[in-house]
Design a protein around this motif. Structure first.
Motif, mmCIF file in Angstrom:
data_model
loop_
_atom_site.group_PDB
_atom_site.id
_atom_site.type_symbol
_atom_site.label_atom_id
_atom_site.label_comp_id
_atom_site.label_asym_id
_atom_site.label_seq_id
_atom_site.Cartn_x
_atom_site.Cartn_y
_atom_site.Cartn_z
ATOM 1 N N SER A 207 -2.081 -29.040 -7.348
ATOM 2 C CA SER A 207 -2.307 -29.978 -8.445
ATOM 3 C C SER A 207 -1.090 -30.856 -8.741
ATOM 4 C CB SER A 207 -2.711 -29.207 -9.708
ATOM 5 O OG SER A 207 -1.637 -28.400 -10.144
ATOM 6 N N MET A 208 -0.004 -30.660 -8.002
ATOM 7 C CA MET A 208 1.205 -31.470 -8.216
ATOM 8 C C MET A 208 0.988 -32.898 -7.717
ATOM 9 S SD MET A 208 4.268 -28.855 -7.151
ATOM 10 C CE MET A 208 5.510 -30.113 -7.344
ATOM 11 N N PRO A 209 1.277 -33.890 -8.551
ATOM 12 C CA PRO A 209 1.128 -35.287 -8.115
ATOM 13 C C PRO A 209 2.250 -35.679 -7.167
ATOM 14 C CG PRO A 209 1.929 -35.188 -10.371
ATOM 15 C CD PRO A 209 1.672 -33.779 -9.942
ATOM 16 N N LEU A 210 1.922 -35.859 -5.902
ATOM 17 C CA LEU A 210 2.924 -36.129 -4.876
ATOM 18 C C LEU A 210 2.702 -37.433 -4.120
ATOM 19 C CD1 LEU A 210 2.906 -32.591 -3.226
ATOM 20 C CD2 LEU A 210 4.615 -33.473 -4.812
ATOM 21 N N SER B 211 -0.983 -45.746 -1.516
ATOM 22 C CA SER B 211 -1.036 -46.168 -0.110
ATOM 23 C C SER B 211 -1.290 -44.990 0.828
ATOM 24 C CB SER B 211 0.267 -46.877 0.288
ATOM 25 O OG SER B 211 1.368 -46.009 0.096
ATOM 26 N N MET B 212 -0.677 -43.851 0.550
ATOM 27 C CA MET B 212 -0.864 -42.667 1.379
ATOM 28 C C MET B 212 -2.288 -42.118 1.215
ATOM 29 S SD MET B 212 0.426 -40.583 3.575
ATOM 30 C CE MET B 212 2.182 -40.817 3.503
ATOM 31 N N VAL B 213 -2.780 -42.117 -0.014
ATOM 32 C CA VAL B 213 -4.137 -41.619 -0.286
ATOM 33 C C VAL B 213 -5.170 -42.516 0.397
ATOM 34 C CG1 VAL B 213 -5.826 -41.168 -2.103
ATOM 35 C CG2 VAL B 213 -3.447 -40.479 -2.413
ATOM 36 N N MET B 214 -4.911 -43.820 0.410
ATOM 37 C CA MET B 214 -5.819 -44.741 1.092
ATOM 38 C C MET B 214 -5.899 -44.413 2.581
ATOM 39 S SD MET B 214 -4.761 -48.277 -0.869
ATOM 40 C CE MET B 214 -5.397 -49.315 0.415
ATOM 41 N N GLN B 215 -4.760 -44.105 3.191
ATOM 42 C CA GLN B 215 -4.745 -43.746 4.606
ATOM 43 C C GLN B 215 -5.449 -42.423 4.857
ATOM 44 O OE1 GLN B 215 -0.644 -43.729 5.749
ATOM 45 N NE2 GLN B 215 -0.525 -45.947 5.967
ATOM 46 N N LEU B 216 -5.211 -41.442 3.991
ATOM 47 C CA LEU B 216 -5.798 -40.112 4.184
ATOM 48 C C LEU B 216 -7.311 -40.111 3.994
ATOM 49 C CD1 LEU B 216 -3.145 -37.944 2.309
ATOM 50 C CD2 LEU B 216 -3.582 -37.965 4.775
ATOM 51 N N THR B 217 -7.799 -40.898 3.052
ATOM 52 C CA THR B 217 -9.225 -40.855 2.702
ATOM 53 C C THR B 217 -10.045 -41.979 3.316
ATOM 54 O OG1 THR B 217 -8.880 -42.167 0.697
ATOM 55 C CG2 THR B 217 -8.711 -39.760 0.490
ATOM 56 N N GLU C 100 6.702 -42.943 -14.057
ATOM 57 C CA GLU C 100 7.417 -43.708 -15.082
ATOM 58 C C GLU C 100 7.198 -45.205 -14.898
ATOM 59 O OE1 GLU C 100 11.528 -42.629 -15.389
ATOM 60 O OE2 GLU C 100 11.049 -40.492 -15.474
ATOM 61 N N GLY C 101 7.022 -45.629 -13.668
ATOM 62 C CA GLY C 101 6.763 -47.037 -13.375
ATOM 63 C C GLY C 101 5.282 -47.380 -13.448
ATOM 64 N N ASN C 102 4.476 -46.491 -13.992
ATOM 65 C CA ASN C 102 3.022 -46.660 -14.176
ATOM 66 C C ASN C 102 2.261 -46.708 -12.847
ATOM 67 O OD1 ASN C 102 0.886 -46.666 -15.976
ATOM 68 N ND2 ASN C 102 0.719 -48.893 -15.962
ATOM 69 N N ARG C 103 2.820 -46.106 -11.801
ATOM 70 C CA ARG C 103 2.119 -46.020 -10.520
ATOM 71 C C ARG C 103 1.314 -44.738 -10.477
ATOM 72 N NH1 ARG C 103 5.884 -47.170 -5.583
ATOM 73 N NH2 ARG C 103 3.830 -47.123 -4.654
ATOM 74 N N ARG C 104 0.146 -44.810 -9.853
ATOM 75 C CA ARG C 104 -0.688 -43.626 -9.709
ATOM 76 C C ARG C 104 -0.075 -42.688 -8.674
ATOM 77 N NH1 ARG C 104 -4.024 -47.943 -10.310
ATOM 78 N NH2 ARG C 104 -5.725 -47.755 -11.790
ATOM 79 N N MET C 105 -0.038 -41.407 -9.022
ATOM 80 C CA MET C 105 0.425 -40.378 -8.092
ATOM 81 C C MET C 105 -0.690 -39.339 -7.982
ATOM 82 S SD MET C 105 3.325 -41.473 -7.089
ATOM 83 C CE MET C 105 4.079 -40.107 -6.254
ATOM 84 N N SER D 272 -2.596 -35.811 -6.400
ATOM 85 C CA SER D 272 -2.378 -34.444 -5.925
ATOM 86 C C SER D 272 -3.258 -34.189 -4.707
ATOM 87 C CB SER D 272 -2.720 -33.448 -7.033
ATOM 88 O OG SER D 272 -4.115 -33.466 -7.274
ATOM 89 N N LEU D 273 -3.040 -33.064 -4.062
ATOM 90 C CA LEU D 273 -3.906 -32.675 -2.948
ATOM 91 C C LEU D 273 -5.331 -32.427 -3.436
ATOM 92 C CD1 LEU D 273 -1.482 -30.297 -1.021
ATOM 93 C CD2 LEU D 273 -2.085 -32.666 -0.461
ATOM 94 N N ASP D 274 -5.469 -31.922 -4.660
ATOM 95 C CA ASP D 274 -6.805 -31.736 -5.236
ATOM 96 C C ASP D 274 -7.514 -33.080 -5.405
ATOM 97 O OD1 ASP D 274 -6.617 -28.966 -5.377
ATOM 98 O OD2 ASP D 274 -5.867 -28.982 -7.433
ATOM 99 N N ASP D 275 -6.772 -34.113 -5.825
ATOM 100 C CA ASP D 275 -7.363 -35.452 -5.947
ATOM 101 C C ASP D 275 -7.848 -35.957 -4.592
ATOM 102 O OD1 ASP D 275 -6.836 -35.666 -8.717
ATOM 103 O OD2 ASP D 275 -4.838 -36.505 -8.354
ATOM 104 N N VAL D 276 -7.039 -35.742 -3.562
ATOM 105 C CA VAL D 276 -7.419 -36.163 -2.209
ATOM 106 C C VAL D 276 -8.682 -35.425 -1.767
ATOM 107 C CG1 VAL D 276 -6.710 -36.207 0.223
ATOM 108 C CG2 VAL D 276 -5.067 -36.823 -1.568
#
Length: 129
Positions: free
Chosen positions: A8-11, A15-21, A43-48, A50-54
């Motif tokens: 559940s850790m946001p990692l 861009s990486m999630v787009m490639q994976l999914t 902190e910069g309001n970017r989405r992070m 988790s593996l669960d999200d993927v």
């Protein structure tokens, strides 16, 4: 650190999630709008993500490929969430279970039938093993 916590850790950035999914950023934002995933904001309001999200996004993609619409996907996710969060309501003690089994076997004996459970129980009561 538990496995659930690590998953559940946001990692992962978008861009990486787009490639994976193999989903577009627009699709991923759409599923977020429908509360199917909940990425954490940095902190910069970017989405992070988790593996669960993927995993959820891959499941959404698979369900869409099977022809299930968004309403159906929401129901699937709701059922999954309710099953995970719902405590096990049926709880029975060993003595209550023994009483139920004994009553069932006595009822079967009265009716001159073999109890369905009797065959299962014989493996526990056989002598010499």
């Amino acid at each position: 650190m538990s496995r659930e916590y690590r998953r559940s850790m946001p990692l992962l950035p978008m861009s990486m999630v787009m490639q994976l999914t193999e989903l577009s950023a627009r699709q991923i934002r759409y599923y977020e709008e429908h509360n199917l995933i909940e990425p954490v904001r940095s902190e910069g309001n970017r989405r992070m993500f988790s593996l669960d999200d993927v995993d959820s996004l891959l499941e959404i993609r698979e369900l869409l490929e099977q022809g299930i619409n968004m309403a159906g996907i929401k129901k699937v996710f709701d059922m999954k969430t309710n099953r995970v969060n719902k405590p096990n309501i049926l709880s029975i003690s060993d003595s209550e279970l023994r009483t139920i089994l004994r009553d069932e076997m006595q009822q079967a004996r009265i009716m001159k039938k073999t109890s369905l459970r009797q065959g299962d129980l014989t493996r526990f009561t056989q002598k010499g093993k």
